[in-house]
Design an enzyme around this catalytic site. Sequence first.
Site, short mmCIF file in Angstrom:
data_model
loop_
_atom_site.label_atom_id
_atom_site.label_comp_id
_atom_site.label_asym_id
_atom_site.label_seq_id
_atom_site.Cartn_x
_atom_site.Cartn_y
_atom_site.Cartn_z
N ASP A 154 -19.58 117.00 -16.72
CA ASP A 154 -18.80 116.09 -17.56
C ASP A 154 -19.81 115.31 -18.41
O ASP A 154 -20.59 114.51 -17.89
CB ASP A 154 -17.99 115.14 -16.69
CG ASP A 154 -17.00 115.89 -15.82
OD1 ASP A 154 -16.16 116.62 -16.38
OD2 ASP A 154 -17.08 115.76 -14.58
N ASP A 166 -11.79 122.54 -15.01
CA ASP A 166 -11.19 121.23 -14.74
C ASP A 166 -10.26 120.80 -15.85
O ASP A 166 -10.01 119.61 -16.03
CB ASP A 166 -12.30 120.19 -14.54
CG ASP A 166 -11.79 118.93 -13.87
OD1 ASP A 166 -10.74 118.99 -13.22
OD2 ASP A 166 -12.44 117.88 -14.00
N HIS A 177 -12.83 117.15 -21.95
CA HIS A 177 -11.67 116.81 -21.13
C HIS A 177 -11.73 115.45 -20.46
O HIS A 177 -10.68 114.93 -20.06
CB HIS A 177 -11.39 117.91 -20.09
CG HIS A 177 -12.51 118.11 -19.11
ND1 HIS A 177 -13.65 118.80 -19.42
CD2 HIS A 177 -12.66 117.71 -17.83
CE1 HIS A 177 -14.45 118.83 -18.37
NE2 HIS A 177 -13.88 118.18 -17.39
N HIS A 207 -20.85 121.30 -12.56
CA HIS A 207 -19.80 120.99 -13.53
C HIS A 207 -20.23 119.73 -14.29
O HIS A 207 -20.32 118.66 -13.70
CB HIS A 207 -18.47 120.77 -12.84
CG HIS A 207 -17.38 120.35 -13.79
ND1 HIS A 207 -17.04 121.10 -14.88
CD2 HIS A 207 -16.60 119.23 -13.83
CE1 HIS A 207 -16.07 120.49 -15.55
NE2 HIS A 207 -15.80 119.35 -14.94
#
Length: 886
Positions: free
Chosen positions: A15, A125, A351, A13
């Site tokens: 970010d 997420d 996000h 994931h």
Amino acid sequence: MTRKKAHIISHSHWDREWFLPLESLRFKLVTLMDEVEGLLDMEAGFNHFHMDGQMIMLEDYLAVKPAKREKMKQLVADGKLRIGPWYMLQDAFLTSGEANIRNLQYGLEMAKEFGHVEKIGYFPDTFGLYGQVPQLMSQAGFDTVVFGRGVNPTGFNNQVFDSAFASKYSEMFWESPDGSKVLGILLANWYSNGNEIPVEKEEAKVFWDKKLADVERFASTDEWLFMNGCDHQPVQTDLAEALEVAKELYPDVDFIHSHFERYQDAVKQSLEPEKLQTVYGELTSQQSDGWSTLANTASSRIYLKQANEKMERLLERLAEPISVIASDAGVPYPHEYLAFAWKLLMENQIHDSITACSLDEVHREMEVRFEKVEQVTMSLISNAARKLTEQITIAETGIPITIFHAGGVEIAKTIEIELETDEIHFSEMHFEQIPDELAKLPAQTFRLETSEGVEIPVVVEPLGIHFNYDLPERKFRDSYFARKYKLTFIVENLPAVGYETLYAHAISEVEPEVEPSSALTMENRFLKVEVAANGTYTLFDKMSGIEARGLGAYEDVGDIGNEYMFKEAGDKLRVDTLQSKPEMSVLREDKLGKTIIIRHEIEIPESASAAAFAEEKRRLVWHPERQSPRSEKRIILKVATELTLNKHDKQLAVRVKIVNNADDHRFRVLFPTGVTCETHQAGSVFEVTTRPNKQAKEWTNPTSDNRKQAFVTSGNVLIATHGLPEYEVSENGDKLELTLLRAVSEIGDWGDFPAYEAECHREITADFYVFLTDGSKAINSELPAEVNALLAPVYAMQHKPSNKAKTLPENQNFAKWKAANGLVFSTFKLAKDNKRIVRFYQTATEPTILQTIHTWGKSTILEETSIGQEKTFTVRPNEIITLKGV
């Protein structure tokens, strides 16, 4: 008896920026991708790698290693590298509906260039999900959505709790307000439930005993999902060996190195639909304790939310529509440049970026990006406007000014433009002499008229003599000095989507300045406003007879939470302005309207108690359990409020300027709504959603903060805002609170990551509008469409001399449609094939009719094809309808 199948999906994931800035994480990304490439090429049993559903991850890698593009395409074509569908993983509630569509469009477009897209709606997420996700996914051709948040409660470090489920199973159906339904797959044990699988047998036995049991508890089928990765997780290089060990330990389970399309197909084949529940509308962890909804990311670093909304509206309401209008005049539609602007904006909409829950370095870079987006977007707008004004047929006298607007409905707006006259170019006179020559000219003011000769009241402010320059198409920069004036005026009926041309006529009479009255009241034919001694105000709507009193008090409260969540200080000390005596005066009063200014100096604690709060942060005390009080030391918070009511306004315009010099606090403006009620309504992504004022029985958080887009209404009060997404409504609906500022000092509860600039030591300017209405009827009225138009920007351009042929009319309205109450205009743009696109969303509870002059085909949010050739369309309740030119 069917065999259990464990689908292991390798991923990381990603970010893009968060607890490290972009370039620090890009370095790790390049290392990750190099290792992934090697495993997919050489390691037997390592078959697939999921690229987190976002194309920007691949784009960031190729920015460093562009020579790897063909290799990546090969891995995608071979089905090994699984990419798309999004350009980036956005925050759902803090990005507009059109931004969500562009995100999907550009992500799919890029994925198709690489040969294949993973057709699954992926929201691992996202901090809650808006209710129209199933409709958007269905229109995009997706029937399955995977998501991590919104249904089950999470806690410290994203620990998942198994209480208060809205669905018994990790599989469920999810239905939008319009009736669109998709299969929803909840990451019930998070997107790391198969992370770091052991190779050593004894350790693997302990690992799999727990993991298999955890998944089986929530799975409705024998197809089980294990996510082999986590945030920025390096790829597990010995995964193939680890899976061989698992197969040996559990011979009755098929361990498959899988990918999402294979997994979702297997789940769909095994489903027993009658076993599954259906969840409806938005998913914001409503059935949880309320402590980890992450809702307060809507107020962290509020200046970023304001900048984001400004850029969205410039792109959606000016750059794209004005480019369509200009394309009619022979100006090529700037597909590539618009995509560039949107993608640059999307870098800030990820996000962990737009939510402002990252390091200070991350958010400093975001401010620079927003500036760059504005530069690009304003260049697109001004270029299209200039090309159009060169071709507009104009009168022989007067200075022509063209106003561009694309709010979707005709509306009255107050316009400001800086007008230049008496240009003297450097080619005409030595530049040192020009200012003195201009200073000799007699004073002047202006009369303003429509193209039909109807005079428009205008307020003129001389701005002196200024340097400027033109950039001719085929010549070097042309410098000059000119006299400059600010013209402020009201246009009563701006075209819904189009432009109107006015004329300024220079006149020698200079109007005497009017001394404003001292009365702290304002009135036009729609509203009456009275300001009380404590700075609150009363509104009376003359049309409806509705009155609301005591509006606009302020409340300051200690905040010992973090960038994710608000937590009130332990001493519960709140400071309000209800007993204050601010300085008040009339700031302006002229033929257009009036502005009253209210100056508060509010004594508040300078911060949380330094020692106690520092210790709680050092010990990583989870925010619900913090108890630090506020400091005993006080400072003065200066707040200036400007109330404006102009001649044609149906709403009160409010501008609040806060010079924030305090730490660890939240500052709100309060609105008594005049009515008690059980629900309220708020603008959201392609919908107006009705929310209960009272939370579910599981809710223990004393606050019930919510997120909105455009407006919120409860009782008799509607508040429309520019970039202020957080609000709270009391349980009985009699009070609405709008957050203007939240100042905190750290990222969050999963580590000790200071973020002192989140204290927002700067001037914050907040703009909003106050309407009086019967809020319960908002969804079946023209209000959502009117608010949408009110918040849309306008662009005014003074014409420059041009030899271009004058082929365009002085005024044009491209909104060749008639929409019933409830339909809200969303976009006017060109599709990739240069066919016109217009989109609306329905907020009414009954079907309505959309009538058009031209013939359109009905399309989807992807805008690739259309069906039929119609002029009249029946729009279902809550439908997002896209029309494409034929």
